[in-house]
Every structure is written in structure tokens, then in C-alpha cells.
Design an enzyme around this catalytic site. Sequence first.
Site, mmCIF file in Angstrom:
data_model
loop_
_atom_site.group_PDB
_atom_site.id
_atom_site.type_symbol
_atom_site.label_atom_id
_atom_site.label_comp_id
_atom_site.label_asym_id
_atom_site.label_seq_id
_atom_site.Cartn_x
_atom_site.Cartn_y
_atom_site.Cartn_z
ATOM 1 N N SER A 91 -20.751 22.664 15.570
ATOM 2 C CA SER A 91 -20.782 22.732 16.939
ATOM 3 C C SER A 91 -20.993 24.015 17.332
ATOM 4 O O SER A 91 -21.974 24.630 17.156
ATOM 5 C CB SER A 91 -19.661 21.926 17.333
ATOM 6 N N HIS A 194 -20.409 16.406 22.775
ATOM 7 C CA HIS A 194 -21.429 15.683 21.929
ATOM 8 C C HIS A 194 -21.693 14.209 22.297
ATOM 9 O O HIS A 194 -22.195 13.390 21.125
ATOM 10 C CB HIS A 194 -21.396 15.978 20.283
#
Length: 316
Positions: A91, A194
Site C-alpha cells: 500500500s 483500496h
Amino acid sequence: MLAVVCPGQGSQTPGMLAPWLELPGAGDLIASFSEAAGLDLVAHGTTSDADTIRDTAVAQPLIVASSLLALRVILDGRPAGDVVDVTAGHSVGEVAAAAVAGVLDDAGAVALVTRRAQAMAQAAAAAPSGMAAVVGGDPAEVLAAIEAAGLWPANVNGAGQTVAGGSLEDLATLAENAPARARVIPLQVAGAFHTPFMDAAREAFEPVAAAWPAADPQVPFLADVDGQAHGDAATTLRTIAAQVTAPVRWDLVMDELASRGVTAILELAPGGVLTGLAKRALKGVELVAVKSPDDVDAARDLIARHSVAATNGAEK
């Protein structure tokens, strides 16, 4: 073969920069990162409490700054390309990994991640949402349960861990209908990263990333979106922007590390989560998680014994 990996949001802890700032030159480096971020990262890394550094706009630049400070201390002036065989980040850790790969300079990485963090914090504030880890269970059944609850698989981490993201109501539904042999653990995050809840953040961040000064990778950089290396700066920046809404496919990253024959993984500060996943998924790979300066010698020893790039350089 040595992989350097960079942790994601949630790895931060209060006071985590304090021991690093006792090292020569570390204060100047963090001061430059603070200027790039427009934040007092010294204060956030030493005296700010857990709630303060949980804020997305603070956590992301703080984590990237910590990773890059640890990297520079470990390498002690050596270019990363001379010792790192492959890199990836989970991430927000992708932005630190892009600096490891030479796509971004360190201050540029901290400045870029600050823009990412601001966009994601604004998107998270627009609509209540969250995330929960689903640990254990049959992978297919876990994904089916996430979809049935109206959620998205935000992180497919491998090693029996998937993170669901979406509305708070749908997360409660998943918790009430947990898949067989699985636990649903709420995560302390500001929003459903996400997932489509971050569409506004991606739309804001994409043009910023596309125009950011960057160079082609000097070290293979594995993208979260597909676990693959993309060999030019523009594509690398596009994948970093895309993962704001796309699932983090850390399972595919680990598959690619295995296929490349990686023998050791060095996780930069604030390390621990990614080496924990690798311990379960990549049997036989030697692991070092850097949490404080006490781990620097172990990191350097790992590099000396496993880096193909360093060996090839010595043979030239």
C-alpha cells in the site's frame, strides 16, 4: 537474492523515530523530509500520541520517512541499486519502495506520499467507511463472504489473511456472518482504502502522480496491483496511483518473490507485518524486520550474505 520491502499504514507506533534521531545525520534527514511533507515529522515520530499518528494525513508520510531513514542508515552511503535485487511495498509502502528502486528521490517520495495521504484523508472523511481483517478460513469462502456482505477485498495478503473494506454497516454484517474457521478483526483505519470509496482520492492523486519528477527503476519494483515489475517511470507511477482504489495483491507480490528465487527479505522500519506474512508464506526465506537501530547490524549482515547485486558489483 535480496528483497527489500516497505510496510504499510498501521505499522506506525508512538515514539518510533526517537532512537533513530540519536544517530549522526538522522535529524538533518528527517528535517528535510519534514520540509517536503509540510509536517513536523520529528514531533510526530517522537511525542505525538497514537491517535494523532493514526490520522491518514500524518501516518503515511511518517511511515515512508521512517522506512527511508532506516534504508539510508543501513546502506551508509551506498546506493540502493548496488545491494537490492528487488523491492516492493505494501500500500503506502509502495512510495517508499519507489525510492528504493530509484524512481523517486527520498524527499520527493515523502512529498508525493503527503499528497496521496491528503487525498485519501479527504475521501475517507466524505463517507463513513472502514476495514476489517479476515484471518483464516477457506480463501474462496472468505472472498464469497466479503462479496455477500457488499464489501470489497481491499488487501489480499496471502498467508491466510484478507482485508475487507466498505461501509461500516456492511462490515458489521460480515462480522455477524464470519466465514467458517475465520475471525473478523476490525482495523483502526480512517476509511475503506483500496476500494471504490477512494474514487475521489484516486481522481485527485492520479494527475499529481503522473506529473511527478521520476526516473526509470534501477531495481525491479513489484507493483501491488499485479505483483509484476514495470520497467519505466510513467507506468510505475500509474500503478502507484491505481492502487488507491485497486486491491493490494500482496499474495501476488510474494508469489513473484518466490518465482525470482528470493532467499532473504529485509523489511524496513517500522517493520514486522510483512516479514510475518512471509514467515508463513515463503518457507525457507531468511527474514529481518528493522524496528529500531538495534536491527541495523542484522540488516547489513543479511545484505552481505544474500545480495546478488552486491556480489556482482564486487566481481566487476
